[in-house]
Design a protein around this motif. Structure first.
Motif, PDB file in Angstrom:
ATOM      1  N   UNK A  64      17.581 -40.214 -24.363  1.00  0.00           N
ATOM      2  CA  UNK A  64      17.451 -39.547 -25.453  1.00  0.00           C
ATOM      3  C   UNK A  64      17.674 -40.026 -26.964  1.00  0.00           C
ATOM      4  N   UNK A  65      17.836 -41.532 -26.567  1.00  0.00           N
ATOM      5  CA  UNK A  65      17.852 -42.010 -27.959  1.00  0.00           C
ATOM      6  C   UNK A  65      16.537 -42.401 -28.650  1.00  0.00           C
ATOM      7  N   UNK A  66      16.550 -42.219 -29.917  1.00  0.00           N
ATOM      8  CA  UNK A  66      15.409 -42.127 -30.985  1.00  0.00           C
ATOM      9  C   UNK A  66      14.716 -43.662 -30.718  1.00  0.00           C
ATOM     10  N   UNK A  67      13.521 -43.600 -30.666  1.00  0.00           N
ATOM     11  CA  UNK A  67      12.668 -44.647 -30.720  1.00  0.00           C
ATOM     12  C   UNK A  67      12.050 -45.073 -32.133  1.00  0.00           C
ATOM     13  N   UNK A  68      12.412 -44.690 -33.134  1.00  0.00           N
ATOM     14  CA  UNK A  68      12.047 -44.839 -34.578  1.00  0.00           C
ATOM     15  C   UNK A  68      11.970 -46.395 -34.760  1.00  0.00           C
ATOM     16  N   UNK A  69      12.894 -47.227 -34.361  1.00  0.00           N
ATOM     17  CA  UNK A  69      13.136 -48.400 -34.748  1.00  0.00           C
ATOM     18  C   UNK A  69      12.155 -49.214 -33.942  1.00  0.00           C
ATOM     19  N   UNK A  70      11.731 -48.960 -32.684  1.00  0.00           N
ATOM     20  CA  UNK A  70      10.876 -49.649 -32.087  1.00  0.00           C
ATOM     21  C   UNK A  70       9.482 -49.485 -32.758  1.00  0.00           C
ATOM     22  N   UNK A  71       9.110 -48.071 -33.224  1.00  0.00           N
ATOM     23  CA  UNK A  71       8.047 -47.957 -33.750  1.00  0.00           C
ATOM     24  C   UNK A  71       7.853 -48.637 -35.101  1.00  0.00           C
ATOM     25  N   UNK A  72       8.945 -48.768 -35.811  1.00  0.00           N
ATOM     26  CA  UNK A  72       8.848 -49.493 -37.034  1.00  0.00           C
ATOM     27  C   UNK A  72       8.411 -51.053 -36.917  1.00  0.00           C
ATOM     28  N   UNK A  73       9.014 -51.741 -35.817  1.00  0.00           N
ATOM     29  CA  UNK A  73       8.823 -52.814 -35.510  1.00  0.00           C
ATOM     30  C   UNK A  73       7.490 -53.259 -35.188  1.00  0.00           C
ATOM     31  N   UNK A  74       6.918 -52.199 -34.340  1.00  0.00           N
ATOM     32  CA  UNK A  74       5.372 -52.253 -33.700  1.00  0.00           C
ATOM     33  C   UNK A  74       4.404 -52.103 -34.978  1.00  0.00           C
TER      34      UNK A  74
END
Length: 226
Positions: A64-74
């Motif tokens: 359930x952890x947000x993936x916004x950090x991974x999206x920003x890196x990509x």
């Protein structure tokens, strides 16, 4: 989550349905569904399996952890690639699978610095690795926020001072002390535990007067070693 061919897939392979696991836990789980694996862990008599069963709920929370950090890196990675390509600079990209293939082909262990040498198609057919000491940096933090120490029953037995520095020294500083006489006679080098009494602890040596101590490196939240 890996799919179980016996019972069929449960969920999808999308990133939000994956959980990070270490190598030993991943091999232990194999192709079992999470609930099946948890049941095996709970029935096992091994201490490590009982620990894994206790940590299982924490691992499942990662779903359930947000993936916004991974999206920003990509997004940043893609933008950087296009900016560099526009400058007509020598540019090469690679995948994690290609890095693993190169590392396996060369028979190298998995480390960050060796992975960096195995990225992309330009990895040489033969790679000579000189055995040199690596400079290691470890994050140690800047202390803790706990102001009250307790005994095993939870009753307070000591309170930490708000003051961090004593006689110009702070806990965590790297110091060198040359004691000329007494029970602590000798040279002591290490992290210091500063006290208001002026008698410090350096490594395992306790009760060293502050006047013998000399700063080698102020504590900055990191530990350095070769």
């Amino acid at each position: 989550m890996p799919k179980n061919p016996k019972h069929g897939p449960k969920g999808t392979d999308r990133i939000s349905n994956l959980v990070i696991a270490c190598r030993t836990c991943n091999e232990s789980k194999d192709n079992l569904q999470p609930e099946e694996w948890l049941s095996q862990l709970q029935e096992s008599s091994r201490k490590i399996d009982r620990i894994r069963a206790q940590r299982f709920p924490e691992a499942m929370k990662q779903l359930k952890v947000s993936l916004k950090d991974a999206a920003a890196v990509n997004a940043t990675r893609r933008a950087l690639f296009h900016r560099l390509r526009a400058l007509d600079l020598p540019l090469e990209t690679g995948t994690g699978g290609q890095t693993k293939y190169n590392r396996t082909r060369l028979g190298l262990p998995k480390t960050h610095w060796l992975d960096a040498a195995c990225v992309g198609a330009s990895t040489p057919v033969r790679l000579t690795v000189e055995k040199r000491p690596a400079f290691r940096i470890k994050a140690t933090g800047h202390g803790k926020r706990q102001r009250c120490g307790t005994d095993k029953y939870g009753f307070p037995i000591r309170h930490a001072r708000r003051q961090k520095k004593f006689m110009g020294f702070q806990t965590g500083d790297m110091v060198r002390a040359v004691v000329l006489k007494g029970k602590r006679q000798g040279t002591h080098v290490g992290r210091v535990l500063a006290r208001a009494t002026g008698y410090f602890r350096i490594g395992k040596a306790d009760g060293i007067p502050y006047r013998y101590c000399h700063i080698l490196h102020h504590a900055d939240g990191y530990q350095y070693a070769y």
